[in-house]
Design a protein around this motif. Structure first.
Motif, PDB file in Angstrom:
ATOM      1  N   GLN A  24       4.044  -6.667   3.528  1.00 16.31           N
ATOM      2  CA  GLN A  24       4.575  -7.671   4.461  1.00 16.31           C
ATOM      3  C   GLN A  24       5.148  -8.391   3.396  1.00 16.31           C
ATOM      4  O   GLN A  24       4.321  -9.286   2.725  1.00 16.31           O
ATOM      5  CB  GLN A  24       3.259  -7.936   4.944  1.00 16.31           C
ATOM      6  CG  GLN A  24       3.272  -9.163   6.079  1.00 16.31           C
ATOM      7  CD  GLN A  24       4.153  -8.957   7.285  1.00 16.31           C
ATOM      8  OE1 GLN A  24       3.758  -7.997   7.980  1.00 16.31           O
ATOM      9  NE2 GLN A  24       5.372  -9.416   7.662  1.00 16.31           N
ATOM     10  N   GLN A  41       3.063  -2.768  12.581  1.00 14.18           N
ATOM     11  CA  GLN A  41       1.217  -2.811  12.495  1.00 14.18           C
ATOM     12  C   GLN A  41       0.768  -1.502  11.953  1.00 14.18           C
ATOM     13  O   GLN A  41       1.143  -0.367  11.839  1.00 14.18           O
ATOM     14  CB  GLN A  41       0.721  -3.356  13.633  1.00 14.18           C
ATOM     15  CG  GLN A  41       1.278  -4.399  14.296  1.00 14.18           C
ATOM     16  CD  GLN A  41       0.976  -5.571  13.528  1.00 14.18           C
ATOM     17  OE1 GLN A  41       0.124  -6.144  13.045  1.00 14.18           O
ATOM     18  NE2 GLN A  41       2.467  -6.274  13.439  1.00 14.18           N
ATOM     19  N   ALA A  42      -0.682  -1.772  11.442  1.00 15.99           N
ATOM     20  CA  ALA A  42      -1.478  -0.615  11.027  1.00 15.99           C
ATOM     21  C   ALA A  42      -1.320   0.474  12.241  1.00 15.99           C
ATOM     22  O   ALA A  42      -1.723   0.111  13.248  1.00 15.99           O
ATOM     23  CB  ALA A  42      -2.773  -1.001  10.658  1.00 15.99           C
ATOM     24  N   THR A  89       0.970  -1.062  -0.001  1.00 22.23           N
ATOM     25  CA  THR A  89       0.113   0.006  -0.070  1.00 22.23           C
ATOM     26  C   THR A  89       0.901   1.311   0.028  1.00 22.23           C
ATOM     27  O   THR A  89       1.726   1.198   0.688  1.00 22.23           O
ATOM     28  CB  THR A  89      -0.684  -0.039   1.360  1.00 22.23           C
ATOM     29  OG1 THR A  89      -1.735  -0.975   1.267  1.00 22.23           O
ATOM     30  CG2 THR A  89      -1.651   1.281   1.112  1.00 22.23           C
ATOM     31  N   PRO A 122      -0.332   1.746   6.828  1.00 21.22           N
ATOM     32  CA  PRO A 122      -1.723   1.566   6.802  1.00 21.22           C
ATOM     33  C   PRO A 122      -2.058   0.401   6.939  1.00 21.22           C
ATOM     34  O   PRO A 122      -3.078  -0.309   6.678  1.00 21.22           O
ATOM     35  CB  PRO A 122      -1.581   2.042   5.111  1.00 21.22           C
ATOM     36  CG  PRO A 122      -0.105   1.716   4.574  1.00 21.22           C
ATOM     37  CD  PRO A 122       0.744   1.980   5.814  1.00 21.22           C
ATOM     38  N   ARG A 123      -1.029  -0.667   7.027  1.00 25.02           N
ATOM     39  CA  ARG A 123      -1.337  -2.167   7.036  1.00 25.02           C
ATOM     40  C   ARG A 123       0.038  -2.722   7.739  1.00 25.02           C
ATOM     41  O   ARG A 123       1.092  -2.293   7.918  1.00 25.02           O
ATOM     42  CB  ARG A 123      -1.477  -2.672   5.605  1.00 25.02           C
ATOM     43  CG  ARG A 123      -0.104  -2.360   4.662  1.00 25.02           C
ATOM     44  CD  ARG A 123      -0.605  -2.720   3.157  1.00 25.02           C
ATOM     45  NE  ARG A 123      -0.514  -4.353   3.043  1.00 25.02           N
ATOM     46  CZ  ARG A 123      -0.610  -4.861   1.831  1.00 25.02           C
ATOM     47  NH1 ARG A 123      -0.933  -4.380   0.960  1.00 25.02           N
ATOM     48  NH2 ARG A 123      -0.423  -6.397   1.968  1.00 25.02           N
TER      49      ARG A 123
END
Length: 725
Positions: free
Chosen positions: A181, A158-159, A44, A90-91
């Protein structure tokens, strides 16, 4: 393909995917019953300008040769030493790829922080692969300012976590960060032949070329395994056929070479997947095969899961590549094309790839020597081609361009070009059915300095011969084009027609000038094309060369928001930026479409709204009264007009008798200021100011001239309209 010089100079219901721009992320969103545009990506992207920063935001800018014009979203963040950009992740991710630029001749590093803690790992930055000059390409300037660098963070984030990059001395302009990831490295397939077993050096110190060749020979009919590591290959591979070359993943298995496969033919069944090829190409030399693949992989081959970086071209494909599939790969920072099907391709599918920062067409089919047939570009995401088109189809038979997302084209190119530009012979023009379906184009289209006017977001071009193929353009979304949405042109300047075009189902939002830019003879039918925030007018219809034939636009029904026509073919509409609420100092009439009851010679109505006080409109002579009308695009509470004649002393003082009228619909006009004389005198600037009464609200401004003491005609060099009194 580079764009050659054009002899084209002027005087001066079903909807495709939409794009959500939220929190600095570009995401394709599909409406019901239609596939989303663009690739399904493992990362992302977050724009630097949407992040927290102590640096300076630059842009937006669409001007060729500026740093911001080549940035994603036409904006970026400039960091001096000690300044940072902090991204909100974001993810879940464990890796980041960063697009950046540093001044020419400089290099350095960026420190990386995770939730405030500085990592031991840094991101190297360099101008080595940037600032490319291609003086032999007409209209080119120094370009290719940005580069990409990647880093495995060594930890999971992490987000909502914060990842910051900080300049350590060199000025760095940060464009966008891709958070990913990355899965663990894959294991060696059973029965495969490892290049290390054949002597390859995974440290990158030794030359692994012969080991790769020996492994390919030993693995015929099977798999060559490229374990995690860096491998230096100093000369290209040939004789590659009936074999799979497989790595542990593109973040783990890296081949360092500027020329990987170079062969004119192959029996095929070559499958290349899951590793990176990173080159050392710093300039564009078209005579050098500095490509990942140069030539043929043979029939029934595939390329997947690859990371291709710092090459001239990713894949320059000639010969037999029938039924080739290229998918799920990344092609970054090439000095020329990302991929080019250079004639005779049959049944090729290029799908679900990500391409960024190409120095020519990101994806191209060029039907040289024989036509590309029954081949397609599908569900690809393309960002920032900086010297040509996002996708270009140069000839070919039964070609498809489907569900792609293209953004931020810069110079000499459109988001998508469907063209009969041949470059060389023998060339096979467009034939059969050309399907352009479900594509989303964001900030695409550019000024062409060779033409001295813009190229549209989606262009159909009869450059070297008439377009006689059926061209079906369906379910298209065009957002924030700096100029026009659809362009029909004979770019070679010879007036060949564009025929058999059908545009069905399109959403156009915030186009800078017009929805349709028609410059060729021919015809197109439009159905269910809706437009909002149109910059200047709905249609520009001025075929070139003059009198070469008209372009017929057939209304097939369901169209809305673009019915007006730019009426002055002697001037180009200027970008209106989607009719934003104007600031009080903006001249509302500048660049707007103007008409008149008559004109004398070349002194056409648009000359009074072109921003140039030295050009002027002159009405028909000895035929008072005469009227000049401008469409402001929307209704505004206009309070002041400034009327001008050329400031030169050669223009003697004169008085014109003028009535000011206004309308909200272009049909019913009411008098705003009654007839009176206005004095124009070069000694005081040759201007006159007209105050409009409070309560005036108009879209169409009309000036009726009934007398002129200096000449038997109405005359204005500029008519300016302002909100302030």
């Amino acid at each position: 393909m580079h764009s050659s010089t054009a002899a084209h100079l002027r005087r001066t219901p079903a909807l495709g995917a939409v794009v959500a721009l939220a929190a600095g992320m570009l995401v394709a969103v599909a409406p019901a019953a239609h596939a989303a545009s663009g690739a399904t990506l493992p990362f992302t992207s977050v724009e630097a300008e949407s992040a927290t920063t102590t640096g300076t935001k630059i842009g937006p800018d669409h001007t060729q040769g500026t740093l911001a014009s080549e940035a994603s979203g036409r904006q970026a963040v400039r960091l001096s030493s000690g300044q940072r950009v902090e991204f909100t992740v974001p993810r879940p991710a464990n890796a980041v790829n960063l697009a950046y630029s540093v001044p020419d001749g400089q290099s350095g590093t960026l420190d990386v922080y995770v939730n405030g803690t500085r990592l031991a790992r840094t991101i190297p930055v360099t101008s080595k692969y940037s600032y490319v000059d291609t003086g032999w390409i007409a209209g080119a300037k120094t370009h290719h300012f940005f580069d990409n660098a990647r880093l495995l963070l060594g930890r999971d984030v992490q987000a909502g976590d914060k990842v910051a990059v900080e300049s350590t001395g060199t000025q760095v302009t940060v464009d966008v960060a891709d958070f990913e990831q990355v899965a663990a490295a894959a294991s060696q397939p059973a029965g495969s032949v490892s290049v290390v077993a054949k002597g390859a050096d995974p440290s990158g110190n030794g030359d692994s070329t012969q080991a790769f060749r020996d492994a390919i020979t030993a693995a015929q009919g099977g798999t060559v395994w490229i374990p995690p590591g860096d491998y230096r290959v100093t000369s290209s591979l040939s004789g590659v056929q009936n074999v799979t070359l497989q790595g542990a993943g593109s973040w783990y298995s890296v081949v360092r070479t500027s020329r990987f496969v170079d062969q004119t033919s192959s029996s095929g069944n070559v499958h290349i997947k899951d590793f990176a090829v990173i080159g050392e190409v710093t300039e564009r030399v078209d005579s050098s095969p500095d490509n990942f693949v140069n030539g043929s992989l043979g029939p029934n081959s595939s390329v997947s899961g690859m990371w291709l970086h710092h090459l001239k071209v990713g894949l320059w494909l000639t010969g037999n590549n029938d039924n080739l599939v290229v998918e799920n790969s990344r092609i970054l920072d090439t000095t020329a094309d990302g991929l080019n099907l250079n004639g005779s391709a049959k049944g090729v599918r290029v799908r679900n790839n990500f391409l960024r920062n190409q120095g020519d067409d990101s994806l191209a089919m060029w039907s040289l020597y024989a036509p590309d047939t029954n081949s397609s570009f599908e569900n690809n995401t393309i960002s920032q081609p900086n010297l040509a088109n996002g996708i270009a189809i140069y000839g070919g038979t039964d070609i498809s361009v489907k569900n792609n997302l293209v953004s931020d084209t810069n110079a000499l190119g459109s988001g998508i070009a469907i063209s009969n530009q041949k470059f060389l012979d023998p060339f096979s023009p467009l034939a059969g059915t050309i399907t352009v379906d479900g594509n989303t184009l964001v900030r695409t289209g550019a000024m062409n300095p060779n033409w001295n006017h813009p190229m549209g977001a989606l262009r159909v071009d009869s450059y070297d011969s008439a377009v006689n193929a059926t061209v079906d353009i369906t379910d298209t979304t065009i957002i924030d084009s700096p100029y026009s949405a659809f362009e029909f042109v004979s770019g070679g300047g010879r007036g060949y027609p564009v025929r058999n075009v059908d545009v069905t189902g399109a959403t156009v939002r915030n186009t800078g000038t017009v929805v349709v830019q028609a410059e060729a003879q021919g015809a197109a039918t439009f159905r269910n094309v809706t437009a909002t925030q149109v910059g200047a007018a709905g249609v520009y219809n001025c075929p070139y060369p003059a009198n070469s034939g008209s372009f017929t636009l057939t209304d097939g029904g369901g169209n809305s928001g673009w019915s007006s026509t730019w009426t002055d073919c002697s001037t180009w509409p200027q970008p209106g930026q989607g009719n934003p609420d104007p600031d009080p100092g903006r001249n509302l009439a500048k660049g707007r479409p103007a008409t008149a009851t008559g004109s004398q010679d070349v002194y056409t109505p648009g000359k009074a709204a072109d921003g140039d006080a030295n050009s002027y409109w002159e009405s028909a002579n000895n035929a008072f009264p005469q009227a000049w009308t401008v469409d402001l695009g929307s209704s505004y509470p206009v309070r002041r007009l400034v009327l001008k004649l050329p400031p030169s002393a050669a223009w003697g003082a004169r008085t014109q008798t003028i009535t000011v009228l206004g309308s909200t619909d272009g049909s019913a006009y009411a008098t705003v200021v009654g007839s009176r004389g206005y004095r124009f005198d070069p000694a005081t600037g040759n201007t006159a100011t007209v105050s409009l009464p409070s309560g005036t609200d108009l879209r169409y401004l009309r000036l009726s001239v009934s007398a002129n003491t200096g000449w038997p005609a109405g005359q204005f060099s500029e008519v300016e309209a302002y909100l302030t009194s």
